[in-house]
Design an enzyme around this catalytic site. Structure first.
Site, PDB file in Angstrom:
ATOM      1  N   ARG A   1     -13.387   6.124  -8.381  1.00 34.90           N
ATOM      2  CA  ARG A   1     -12.820   6.864  -7.252  1.00 34.90           C
ATOM      3  C   ARG A   1     -12.182   8.173  -7.736  1.00 34.90           C
ATOM      4  NH1 ARG A   1      -9.455   2.200  -4.340  1.00 34.90           N
ATOM      5  NH2 ARG A   1      -9.169   1.600  -6.518  1.00 34.90           N
TER       6      ARG A   1
ATOM      7  N   CYS B   1      -5.286   7.295  -6.647  1.00 36.92           N
ATOM      8  CA  CYS B   1      -3.910   7.540  -6.204  1.00 36.92           C
ATOM      9  C   CYS B   1      -3.436   8.981  -6.278  1.00 36.92           C
ATOM     10  CB  CYS B   1      -2.960   6.680  -7.018  1.00 36.92           C
ATOM     11  SG  CYS B   1      -3.097   4.960  -6.553  1.00 36.92           S
ATOM     12  N   PHE B   2      -3.645   9.633  -7.406  1.00 37.36           N
ATOM     13  CA  PHE B   2      -2.952  10.904  -7.634  1.00 37.36           C
ATOM     14  C   PHE B   2      -3.240  11.936  -6.552  1.00 37.36           C
ATOM     15  CE2 PHE B   2      -2.165  10.473 -12.514  1.00 37.36           C
ATOM     16  CZ  PHE B   2      -1.220   9.512 -12.244  1.00 37.36           C
TER      17      PHE B   2
ATOM     18  N   SER C   1       0.861  -1.190   0.000  1.00 36.21           N
ATOM     19  CA  SER C   1       0.000   0.000   0.000  1.00 36.21           C
ATOM     20  C   SER C   1       0.892   1.233   0.000  1.00 36.21           C
ATOM     21  CB  SER C   1      -0.853   0.061   1.265  1.00 36.21           C
ATOM     22  OG  SER C   1      -1.590  -1.106   1.442  1.00 36.21           O
TER      23      SER C   1
ATOM     24  N   ASN D   1       3.947   9.422  -8.491  1.00 36.68           N
ATOM     25  CA  ASN D   1       2.570   9.836  -8.763  1.00 36.68           C
ATOM     26  C   ASN D   1       2.441  11.349  -8.807  1.00 36.68           C
ATOM     27  OD1 ASN D   1       1.422   7.397  -9.256  1.00 36.68           O
ATOM     28  ND2 ASN D   1       0.637   7.086  -7.191  1.00 36.68           N
TER      29      ASN D   1
HETATM   30  C1  UDX Z   1      -5.500   0.999  -2.042  1.00 34.12           C
HETATM   31  C2  UDX Z   1      -5.057   2.293  -2.671  1.00 34.12           C
HETATM   32  O1  UDX Z   1      -5.870   2.579  -3.765  1.00 34.12           O
HETATM   33  C3  UDX Z   1      -3.631   2.236  -3.102  1.00 34.12           C
HETATM   34  O2  UDX Z   1      -3.175   3.493  -3.449  1.00 34.12           O
HETATM   35  C4  UDX Z   1      -2.783   1.782  -2.010  1.00 34.12           C
HETATM   36  O3  UDX Z   1      -1.463   1.643  -2.514  1.00 34.12           O
HETATM   37  C5  UDX Z   1      -3.283   0.491  -1.446  1.00 34.12           C
HETATM   38  O4  UDX Z   1      -4.614   0.661  -1.048  1.00 34.12           O
HETATM   39  P1  UDX Z   1      -6.702  -0.797  -3.499  1.00 34.12           P
HETATM   40  O5  UDX Z   1      -6.305  -2.210  -3.696  1.00 34.12           O
HETATM   41  O6  UDX Z   1      -7.109   0.016  -4.676  1.00 34.12           O
HETATM   42  O7  UDX Z   1      -5.450  -0.063  -2.923  1.00 34.12           O
HETATM   43  O8  UDX Z   1      -7.776  -0.676  -2.333  1.00 34.12           O
HETATM   44  P2  UDX Z   1      -9.142  -1.446  -2.189  1.00 34.12           P
HETATM   45  O9  UDX Z   1      -9.632  -1.887  -3.524  1.00 34.12           O
HETATM   46  O10 UDX Z   1     -10.010  -0.612  -1.311  1.00 34.12           O
HETATM   47  O11 UDX Z   1      -8.718  -2.780  -1.418  1.00 34.12           O
HETATM   48  C6  UDX Z   1      -8.314  -2.862  -0.106  1.00 34.12           C
HETATM   49  C7  UDX Z   1      -8.863  -4.151   0.489  1.00 34.12           C
HETATM   50  O12 UDX Z   1      -8.335  -4.320   1.802  1.00 34.12           O
HETATM   51  C8  UDX Z   1     -10.382  -4.198   0.621  1.00 34.12           C
HETATM   52  O13 UDX Z   1     -10.874  -5.320  -0.059  1.00 34.12           O
HETATM   53  C9  UDX Z   1     -10.623  -4.311   2.132  1.00 34.12           C
HETATM   54  O14 UDX Z   1     -11.736  -5.105   2.463  1.00 34.12           O
HETATM   55  C10 UDX Z   1      -9.323  -4.929   2.605  1.00 34.12           C
HETATM   56  N1  UDX Z   1      -9.027  -4.690   4.017  1.00 34.12           N
HETATM   57  C11 UDX Z   1      -9.051  -3.435   4.520  1.00 34.12           C
HETATM   58  C12 UDX Z   1      -8.695  -5.765   4.848  1.00 34.12           C
HETATM   59  O15 UDX Z   1      -8.685  -6.914   4.408  1.00 34.12           O
HETATM   60  N2  UDX Z   1      -8.376  -5.522   6.153  1.00 34.12           N
HETATM   61  C13 UDX Z   1      -8.432  -4.276   6.696  1.00 34.12           C
HETATM   62  O16 UDX Z   1      -8.164  -4.101   7.895  1.00 34.12           O
HETATM   63  C14 UDX Z   1      -8.782  -3.197   5.859  1.00 34.12           C
HETATM   64  C1  UDX Z   2      -1.766   5.875 -11.570  1.00 31.42           C
HETATM   65  C2  UDX Z   2      -0.287   5.689 -11.999  1.00 31.42           C
HETATM   66  O1  UDX Z   2      -0.195   5.802 -13.421  1.00 31.42           O
HETATM   67  C3  UDX Z   2       0.243   4.359 -11.518  1.00 31.42           C
HETATM   68  O2  UDX Z   2       1.621   4.243 -11.831  1.00 31.42           O
HETATM   69  C4  UDX Z   2       0.050   4.260 -10.003  1.00 31.42           C
HETATM   70  O3  UDX Z   2       0.499   3.017  -9.529  1.00 31.42           O
HETATM   71  C5  UDX Z   2      -1.417   4.455  -9.669  1.00 31.42           C
HETATM   72  O4  UDX Z   2      -1.870   5.707 -10.167  1.00 31.42           O
HETATM   73  P1  UDX Z   2      -4.113   5.091 -12.496  1.00 31.42           P
HETATM   74  O5  UDX Z   2      -4.687   6.015 -11.482  1.00 31.42           O
HETATM   75  O6  UDX Z   2      -4.678   3.728 -12.574  1.00 31.42           O
HETATM   76  O7  UDX Z   2      -2.538   4.920 -12.250  1.00 31.42           O
HETATM   77  O8  UDX Z   2      -4.326   5.727 -13.944  1.00 31.42           O
HETATM   78  P2  UDX Z   2      -3.519   6.631 -14.966  1.00 31.42           P
HETATM   79  O9  UDX Z   2      -3.525   5.952 -16.266  1.00 31.42           O
HETATM   80  O10 UDX Z   2      -2.236   7.085 -14.441  1.00 31.42           O
HETATM   81  O11 UDX Z   2      -4.502   7.881 -15.126  1.00 31.42           O
HETATM   82  C6  UDX Z   2      -4.841   8.700 -14.021  1.00 31.42           C
HETATM   83  C7  UDX Z   2      -5.753   9.815 -14.452  1.00 31.42           C
HETATM   84  O12 UDX Z   2      -5.045  10.763 -15.239  1.00 31.42           O
HETATM   85  C8  UDX Z   2      -6.956   9.386 -15.300  1.00 31.42           C
HETATM   86  O13 UDX Z   2      -8.104  10.091 -14.848  1.00 31.42           O
HETATM   87  C9  UDX Z   2      -6.572   9.802 -16.700  1.00 31.42           C
HETATM   88  O14 UDX Z   2      -7.698  10.087 -17.490  1.00 31.42           O
HETATM   89  C10 UDX Z   2      -5.763  11.055 -16.423  1.00 31.42           C
HETATM   90  N1  UDX Z   2      -4.793  11.371 -17.483  1.00 31.42           N
HETATM   91  C11 UDX Z   2      -3.742  10.542 -17.754  1.00 31.42           C
HETATM   92  C12 UDX Z   2      -4.916  12.568 -18.199  1.00 31.42           C
HETATM   93  O15 UDX Z   2      -5.855  13.359 -17.956  1.00 31.42           O
HETATM   94  N2  UDX Z   2      -3.978  12.854 -19.152  1.00 31.42           N
HETATM   95  C13 UDX Z   2      -2.933  12.040 -19.431  1.00 31.42           C
HETATM   96  O16 UDX Z   2      -2.129  12.384 -20.309  1.00 31.42           O
HETATM   97  C14 UDX Z   2      -2.807  10.839 -18.707  1.00 31.42           C
END
Ligand code: UDX
Ligand code: UDX
Length: 460
Positions: free
Chosen positions: A348, A278-279, A133, A226
């Site tokens: 998100r 993330c961003f 994470s 990011n």
């Molecule tokens: C998130 C963020 O988006 C990312 O930037 C970060 O690096 C890691 O956390 P993501 O996998 O996208 O990653 O989150 P999410 O889809 O919400 O998944 C997290 C999972 O953890 C959920 O399924 C939740 O139920 C679980 N969880 C949370 C546990 O199993 N135990 C806990 O105590 C809390």
């Molecule tokens: C991002 C990072 O790219 C990845 O490395 C990190 O681990 C998680 O966060 P993600 O959020 O999945 O990944 O999508 P990304 O493709 O990076 O796009 C992010 C947002 O930027 C989107 O809403 C996209 O539409 C926007 N975007 C991207 C632009 O508006 N212009 C661009 O040129 C590129």
């Protein structure tokens, strides 16, 4: 071998967008490791064990099916699996805090702490704990303090191994990554743990792409990667505003600027703004870190990246209002796309949420369509009135005064826009928030077309 025929047992806590795809690829590539993904959410785990996976990611399903039941398992038995693990990846969510000190900026670490305590209570032998994470810099210190508190004699070695996957391309990002980053302590046990993790990635990643650093560099590099990516988007979006008043064309500017190899061509697509989990979160995290260390000028610099992103949506809505005769009251607006980017159902922090709230403030009626994100959109906009959710884009556009395109789904390029135009109120407008459509063709059909960062094509 730690059990059966497996060399090591890996457990991943958190079966989300990060944990699910990451572990699936590790299981695919390392058949000699047993990989178990645990989560406190039973519906999530049930979905991972079914044909209907909880997240939509191209190529994921085939890869899950390849390893599931062989060396890839999904379970809710968190404590039992922790007890058996040699290596634990922490992939729980770290959202931005919504309360107390640091609200709106700092990461909410409650799930990470709960997870650390659970690991401490259940581990039976020396274990490598990996931060996957995205976490604040120096979090590993806190993690270590929790894990080694009390009278558990087990030794924990903490590594940082941030993920760089983007949604929609998560599989190729994992299968052929630009780099894998592993941060460890420089101690003997730290280096040994680092080598264990290198060994896993070495199954498919060339050694020159596996970067090892100290723990803090690794944690910080994730936030900075990011922040830099988001900064490029805000930079080009800020220039799109300049283009709109000077009749320069943002695509031409981005092309000309990006040809300088020092700048590069990628991530220079102007649009309605960045979204995703993330961003914003990671920049705010960086801002909080800077403020904590009283680096206020640095914090202000990065805050501006987020401000420009919010400004881009405000500007877009203002442009709609001005173009449509300064009133949107009662007008139907067709919103094409709600996901934060195409090929994902994830909404998100999608700019479409802010757009919806701002258009409702103007008392417009919204009809939202999206091939994969309607269920999430309903949750995001719960309680907001005057909105309908429609699968078919033609129905969404019927009787609408304008279309606002928010997500660059491929299918929006091949719609029959003549048919759409014929069914809309006149004059009909298109506001293309991703510069995704053929603007000249739309103009020729009869639309008034408003791209981002280019002069509008107007019939009146
Ligand atoms: C998130 C963020 O988006 C990312 O930037 C970060 O690096 C890691 O956390 P993501 O996998 O996208 O990653 O989150 P999410 O889809 O919400 O998944 C997290 C999972 O953890 C959920 O399924 C939740 O139920 C679980 N969880 C949370 C546990 O199993 N135990 C806990 O105590 C809390
Ligand atoms: C991002 C990072 O790219 C990845 O490395 C990190 O681990 C998680 O966060 P993600 O959020 O999945 O990944 O999508 P990304 O493709 O990076 O796009 C992010 C947002 O930027 C989107 O809403 C996209 O539409 C926007 N975007 C991207 C632009 O508006 N212009 C661009 O040129 C590129």
């Amino acid at each position: 071998m730690s059990e059966g025929n497996f060399y090591k047992k890996i457990v991943c806590i958190g079966a989300g967008y990060v944990g699910g795809p990451t572990m699936t690829i590790i299981a695919n590539k390392c058949p000699n490791y047993k990989v178990t993904i645990v989560d406190i959410s039973k519906p999530r785990i049930d979905a991972w064990n079914s044909d209907d996976l909880p997240i939509f990611e191209p190529g994921l399903k085939e890869r899950v099916e390849k390893s599931r039941g062989k060396n890839l398992f999904f379970s809710t038995e968190v404590d039992k699996e922790i007890a058996a693990a040699d290596i634990i990846f922490v992939c729980v969510n770290t959202p931005t805090k919504t309360f107390g000190e640091g609200a709106g900026k700092a990461a909410d670490l409650q799930f990470v702490e709960l997870t650390a305590r659970r690991i401490k209570e259940n581990s039976k032998s020396d274990t490598i704990v990996i931060e996957k994470s995205t976490l604040p810099v120096r979090n590993a210190e806190a993690l270590e303090a929790i894990l080694h508190s009390g009278n558990n004699s087990v030794h924990f070695e903490i590594l940082s191994n941030p993920e760089f996957m983007a949604e929609g391309t998560a599989i190729s990002d994992m299968e052929s990554p630009d780099r894998v980053l592993i941060g460890s302590k420089e101690t003997q046990t730290g280096k040994a743990a680092r080598d264990e993790l290198v060994k896993i990635y070495a199954h498919w990643v060339p050694s020159e792409r596996i970067i090892t650093t100290n723990l803090w560099s690794s944690e910080l590099s994730k936030l900075v990667s990011n922040a830099f990516l988001a900064q490029r988007i805000s930079s080009i979006n800020s220039i799109s505003a300049v283009c709109e008043v000077t009749e320069a064309d943002i695509e031409e500017v981005a092309f000309a600027v990006g040809k300088d190899t020092r700048i590069g061509e990628k991530f220079l697509n102007a649009g309605i703004g960045f979204g995703g989990s993330c961003f914003r979160k990671d920049i705010l995290n960086l801002v909080y870190l800077c403020e904590y260390y009283r680096l206020n000028e640095v914090a202000d610099f990065w805050k501006q990246v987020v401000s420009i992103n919010d400004y881009q949506v405000k500007r877009f809505v203002k442009r709609m209002l001005r173009a449509m005769f300064n009133t949107l009251v009662g007008k139907k607006i067709a919103v094409f796309g709600f996901a934060f980017k195409p090929d994902t159902g994830d909404t998100r922090d999608t700019p479409a949420i802010n757009l919806a709230f701002q258009l409702r403030e103007e008392q417009a009626r919204l009809s939202i369509t999206d091939p994969h994100a309607l269920e999430n959109a309903k949750k995001d906009l719960e309680g907001l009135e005057g909105i309908e959710y429609v699968e078919d884009p033609y129905s969404t556009a019927k009787g609408a005064h304008c279309i606002a395109l928010m997500t660059a789904w491929d299918e929006y390029q091949s719609l029959d826009y003549q048919k759409i135009f014929d069914s809309m109120e006149k004059p009909a407008f298109i506001f293309d928030g991703r510069n995704h459509l053929d603007h000249q063709k739309l103009y020729d059909i009869g639309f008034n077309v408003f791209p981002i960062g280019k002069p509008p094509l107007l019939h009146h």
